[in-house]
Design a protein around this motif. Sequence first.
Motif, PDB file in Angstrom:
ATOM      1  N   SER A  20      -3.848 -34.070  29.737  1.00  0.00           N
ATOM      2  CA  SER A  20      -3.393 -33.993  31.123  1.00  0.00           C
ATOM      3  C   SER A  20      -2.055 -34.700  31.306  1.00  0.00           C
ATOM      4  O   SER A  20      -1.174 -34.201  32.016  1.00  0.00           O
ATOM      5  N   ALA A  21      -1.906 -35.849  30.659  1.00  0.00           N
ATOM      6  CA  ALA A  21      -0.644 -36.586  30.759  1.00  0.00           C
ATOM      7  C   ALA A  21       0.510 -35.791  30.149  1.00  0.00           C
ATOM      8  O   ALA A  21       1.606 -35.732  30.723  1.00  0.00           O
ATOM      9  N   LEU A  22       0.276 -35.160  29.015  1.00  0.00           N
ATOM     10  CA  LEU A  22       1.311 -34.348  28.382  1.00  0.00           C
ATOM     11  C   LEU A  22       1.660 -33.141  29.242  1.00  0.00           C
ATOM     12  O   LEU A  22       2.843 -32.796  29.401  1.00  0.00           O
ATOM     13  N   TYR A  23       0.655 -32.510  29.816  1.00  0.00           N
ATOM     14  CA  TYR A  23       0.887 -31.339  30.666  1.00  0.00           C
ATOM     15  C   TYR A  23       1.681 -31.722  31.920  1.00  0.00           C
ATOM     16  O   TYR A  23       2.621 -31.033  32.301  1.00  0.00           O
ATOM     17  N   ILE A  24       1.313 -32.814  32.553  1.00  0.00           N
ATOM     18  CA  ILE A  24       2.026 -33.260  33.754  1.00  0.00           C
ATOM     19  C   ILE A  24       3.459 -33.680  33.410  1.00  0.00           C
ATOM     20  O   ILE A  24       4.400 -33.380  34.147  1.00  0.00           O
ATOM     21  N   TRP A  25       3.626 -34.360  32.266  1.00  0.00           N
ATOM     22  CA  TRP A  25       4.965 -34.731  31.835  1.00  0.00           C
ATOM     23  C   TRP A  25       5.833 -33.486  31.625  1.00  0.00           C
ATOM     24  O   TRP A  25       7.001 -33.459  32.028  1.00  0.00           O
ATOM     25  N   ALA A  26       5.257 -32.455  30.995  1.00  0.00           N
ATOM     26  CA  ALA A  26       6.016 -31.229  30.721  1.00  0.00           C
ATOM     27  C   ALA A  26       6.349 -30.489  32.014  1.00  0.00           C
ATOM     28  O   ALA A  26       7.391 -29.830  32.104  1.00  0.00           O
ATOM     29  N   LEU A  27       5.488 -30.558  33.008  1.00  0.00           N
ATOM     30  CA  LEU A  27       5.767 -29.884  34.284  1.00  0.00           C
ATOM     31  C   LEU A  27       6.890 -30.581  35.049  1.00  0.00           C
ATOM     32  O   LEU A  27       7.675 -29.928  35.737  1.00  0.00           O
ATOM     33  N   ARG A  28       6.975 -31.890  34.934  1.00  0.00           N
ATOM     34  CA  ARG A  28       7.977 -32.650  35.699  1.00  0.00           C
ATOM     35  C   ARG A  28       9.351 -32.640  35.050  1.00  0.00           C
ATOM     36  O   ARG A  28      10.346 -32.867  35.720  1.00  0.00           O
ATOM     37  N   ASN A  29       9.413 -32.412  33.745  1.00  0.00           N
ATOM     38  CA  ASN A  29      10.687 -32.440  33.025  1.00  0.00           C
ATOM     39  C   ASN A  29      11.157 -31.021  32.704  1.00  0.00           C
ATOM     40  O   ASN A  29      10.347 -30.133  32.445  1.00  0.00           O
ATOM     41  N   LYS A  30      12.442 -30.859  32.680  1.00  0.00           N
ATOM     42  CA  LYS A  30      13.045 -29.578  32.307  1.00  0.00           C
ATOM     43  C   LYS A  30      13.862 -29.800  31.042  1.00  0.00           C
ATOM     44  O   LYS A  30      14.336 -30.884  30.768  1.00  0.00           O
ATOM     45  N   GLY A  31      14.032 -28.766  30.265  1.00  0.00           N
ATOM     46  CA  GLY A  31      14.846 -28.867  29.052  1.00  0.00           C
ATOM     47  C   GLY A  31      14.041 -28.546  27.816  1.00  0.00           C
ATOM     48  O   GLY A  31      12.946 -27.970  27.874  1.00  0.00           O
ATOM     49  N   THR A  32      14.605 -28.932  26.679  1.00  0.00           N
ATOM     50  CA  THR A  32      13.957 -28.615  25.412  1.00  0.00           C
ATOM     51  C   THR A  32      12.687 -29.435  25.240  1.00  0.00           C
ATOM     52  O   THR A  32      12.632 -30.624  25.553  1.00  0.00           O
ATOM     53  N   GLY A  33      11.672 -28.814  24.749  1.00  0.00           N
ATOM     54  CA  GLY A  33      10.403 -29.482  24.486  1.00  0.00           C
ATOM     55  C   GLY A  33       9.424 -29.434  25.631  1.00  0.00           C
ATOM     56  O   GLY A  33       8.242 -29.682  25.421  1.00  0.00           O
ATOM     57  N   SER A  34       9.874 -29.112  26.824  1.00  0.00           N
ATOM     58  CA  SER A  34       8.930 -29.111  27.949  1.00  0.00           C
ATOM     59  C   SER A  34       8.001 -27.896  27.898  1.00  0.00           C
ATOM     60  O   SER A  34       6.841 -27.993  28.295  1.00  0.00           O
ATOM     61  N   GLY A  35       8.509 -26.790  27.384  1.00  0.00           N
ATOM     62  CA  GLY A  35       7.670 -25.587  27.278  1.00  0.00           C
ATOM     63  C   GLY A  35       6.554 -25.775  26.263  1.00  0.00           C
ATOM     64  O   GLY A  35       5.393 -25.445  26.526  1.00  0.00           O
ATOM     65  N   ILE A  36       6.909 -26.304  25.095  1.00  0.00           N
ATOM     66  CA  ILE A  36       5.890 -26.544  24.073  1.00  0.00           C
ATOM     67  C   ILE A  36       4.934 -27.645  24.511  1.00  0.00           C
ATOM     68  O   ILE A  36       3.737 -27.591  24.210  1.00  0.00           O
ATOM     69  N   GLY A  37       5.437 -28.633  25.240  1.00  0.00           N
ATOM     70  CA  GLY A  37       4.577 -29.695  25.766  1.00  0.00           C
ATOM     71  C   GLY A  37       3.562 -29.166  26.758  1.00  0.00           C
ATOM     72  O   GLY A  37       2.411 -29.596  26.769  1.00  0.00           O
TER      73      GLY A  37
END
Length: 95
Positions: A20-37
């Motif tokens: 859940s923490a990784l998913y929320i982090w990826a939703l809040r950030n844009k750029g490389t790695g957020s899609g895979i996160g």
Amino acid sequence: MMFLIHAAFALGLISLTAGSALYIWALRNKGTGSGIGRVVGFIVMIISALSLICSFYLGIKIWKEIYYLNIVQMHSSPMQNESPVTAPKEHHHRR
């Protein structure tokens, strides 16, 4: 056996929190790695939720088996308190 169920359930909760923490982090950030996160976080959440459900189901099943096994053993084995008490034998002495 119940200790293993508790440990599996705790690890499932930890992995659900991490996913859940990784998913929320990826939703809040844009750029490389957020899609895979986002994808990895979602997969971890799904797998850990299924693992929690299985651990809970097996824990209940094992608990019931142990509980009913103990009840059956209590009813089938004679208890010490229920054994018939015999009167002490009196010794008659000849005079």
